[in-house]
Design a protein around this motif. Structure first.
Motif, PDB file in Angstrom:
ATOM      1  N   TYR A  34      61.691  15.167  -6.968  1.00  8.92           N
ATOM      2  CA  TYR A  34      62.744  16.582  -8.246  1.00  8.92           C
ATOM      3  C   TYR A  34      62.808  14.629  -8.974  1.00  8.92           C
ATOM      4  N   LYS A  35      63.500  15.235 -10.129  1.00  9.69           N
ATOM      5  CA  LYS A  35      62.942  13.730 -11.394  1.00  9.69           C
ATOM      6  C   LYS A  35      63.809  14.015 -12.652  1.00  9.69           C
ATOM      7  N   GLN A  36      64.944  13.348 -12.781  1.00  7.95           N
ATOM      8  CA  GLN A  36      65.062  13.769 -14.086  1.00  7.95           C
ATOM      9  C   GLN A  36      65.200  12.403 -14.922  1.00  7.95           C
ATOM     10  N   ARG A  38      67.573  12.011 -17.750  1.00  5.71           N
ATOM     11  CA  ARG A  38      68.378  12.617 -18.455  1.00  5.71           C
ATOM     12  C   ARG A  38      69.748  13.016 -18.101  1.00  5.71           C
ATOM     13  N   GLN A  41      67.857   7.819 -15.310  1.00  2.00           N
ATOM     14  CA  GLN A  41      67.444   8.433 -14.378  1.00  2.00           C
ATOM     15  C   GLN A  41      67.986   8.391 -12.359  1.00  2.00           C
ATOM     16  N   TYR A  42      66.826   9.559 -12.387  1.00  2.85           N
ATOM     17  CA  TYR A  42      66.897   9.834 -10.951  1.00  2.85           C
ATOM     18  C   TYR A  42      65.739  10.569 -10.052  1.00  2.85           C
ATOM     19  N   ALA A  43      65.808  10.199  -9.052  1.00  4.39           N
ATOM     20  CA  ALA A  43      64.298  10.665  -8.076  1.00  4.39           C
ATOM     21  C   ALA A  43      64.249  11.543  -6.834  1.00  4.39           C
TER      22      ALA A  43
END
Length: 252
Positions: A34-36, A38, A41-43
């Motif tokens: 998973y990667k975002q 907005r 930033q989070y993964a």
């Protein structure tokens, strides 16, 4: 009877650059799940041994990052070898100093483990518990009074260098006793000088490491009888010595 409950712990660790972080873990063989971008930033990454999540903290200084996680595995040497093979295949190098880095597996009182430090300074302690519990004396190397001050200093320095990842402190501990170590049993002196050479290399003091290796060459164990435990410990130290020589000869 209370209903049995199960859970899973997932560490959420800081990183200074998400791309840098993901590149490193993917080079180890982790899968990004998973990667975002907005609103923040989070993964997430996943490997058979662990699932890790990351968030960005741009002002993070890896040298001042105290985030860590212990990962209990069945076979620490297999995990280590798998990581090294993957790193070499994907990056053509195995980092042993700085950020990131991976240390060699070492036997401590409570387990056999290696440390994995990522580009942001997060530390994964990857270990396998010993099948046979150690004695209380072996489990408390900092506070137990040993028959020999040299053994006590060696055990403390070993733990500082390999478990605490503090080679500078380990060097100070050993340097206090090495000048008088002619009084120590030869197998212990042999292991202590090898440890000091490895510590010098960890501190990027390769000239000093070579100097300690010269001292090791002057120690001969051929004329003394070793117990089974001493033989095992000496063999382990000799293996580390050969690895260290190879690294120094390669100029790494």
């Amino acid at each position: 009877m209370a209903e049995q409950m199960f859970g899973k712990v997932i560490p959420i660790l800081p990183c200074r650059s998400m791309n840098e972080q993901l590149d490193f873990y993917q080079s180890l063989g982790f899968e990004m799940t998973y990667k975002q971008a907005r609103p923040n930033q989070y993964a997430c990454v996943r490997h058979p041994i662990a699932e890790l999540h990351f968030f960005v903290l741009k002002e993070l200084d890896p040298a001042k990052n105290y985030s860590m996680c212990y990962v209990n595995v069945d076979d620490v040497d297999t995990v280590y070898e798998t990581f090294c093979e993957s790193l070499k295949r994907n990056t053509n190098r195995i980092p042993t100093r700085g950020y990131p880095k991976i240390t060699k597996p070492n036997n401590l009182a409570e387990d056999r483990r290696f440390n994995l430090v990522d580009p942001s300074g997060n530390r994964l302690l990857i270990g396998a518990k010993h099948a046979v519990p150690q004695s209380n004396a072996e489990q408390q190397p900092y506070v137990t009074v040993h028959a020999s001050k040299f053994k006590n200093a060696f055990e403390t320095a070993y733990r500082l260098a390999y478990a605490k990842d503090d080679p500078a402190h380990a060097a100070k501990v050993l340097d206090l006793v090495l000048p008088g170590m002619e009084e120590a049993p030869l197998p212990l002196r042999y292991r202590a000088v090898i440890l000091r050479a490895d510590i010098a290399h960890l501190l990027d003091e390769n000239e000093a490491a070579l100097s300690f290796i010269e001292k090791i060459n002057q120690i001969s164990l051929s004329h003394i009888s070793l117990s089974a435990e001493e033989h095992h410990l000496v063999q382990e130290a000799a293996k580390r010595l050969e690895e260290l020589k190879a690294v120094l000869m390669a100029g790494q």
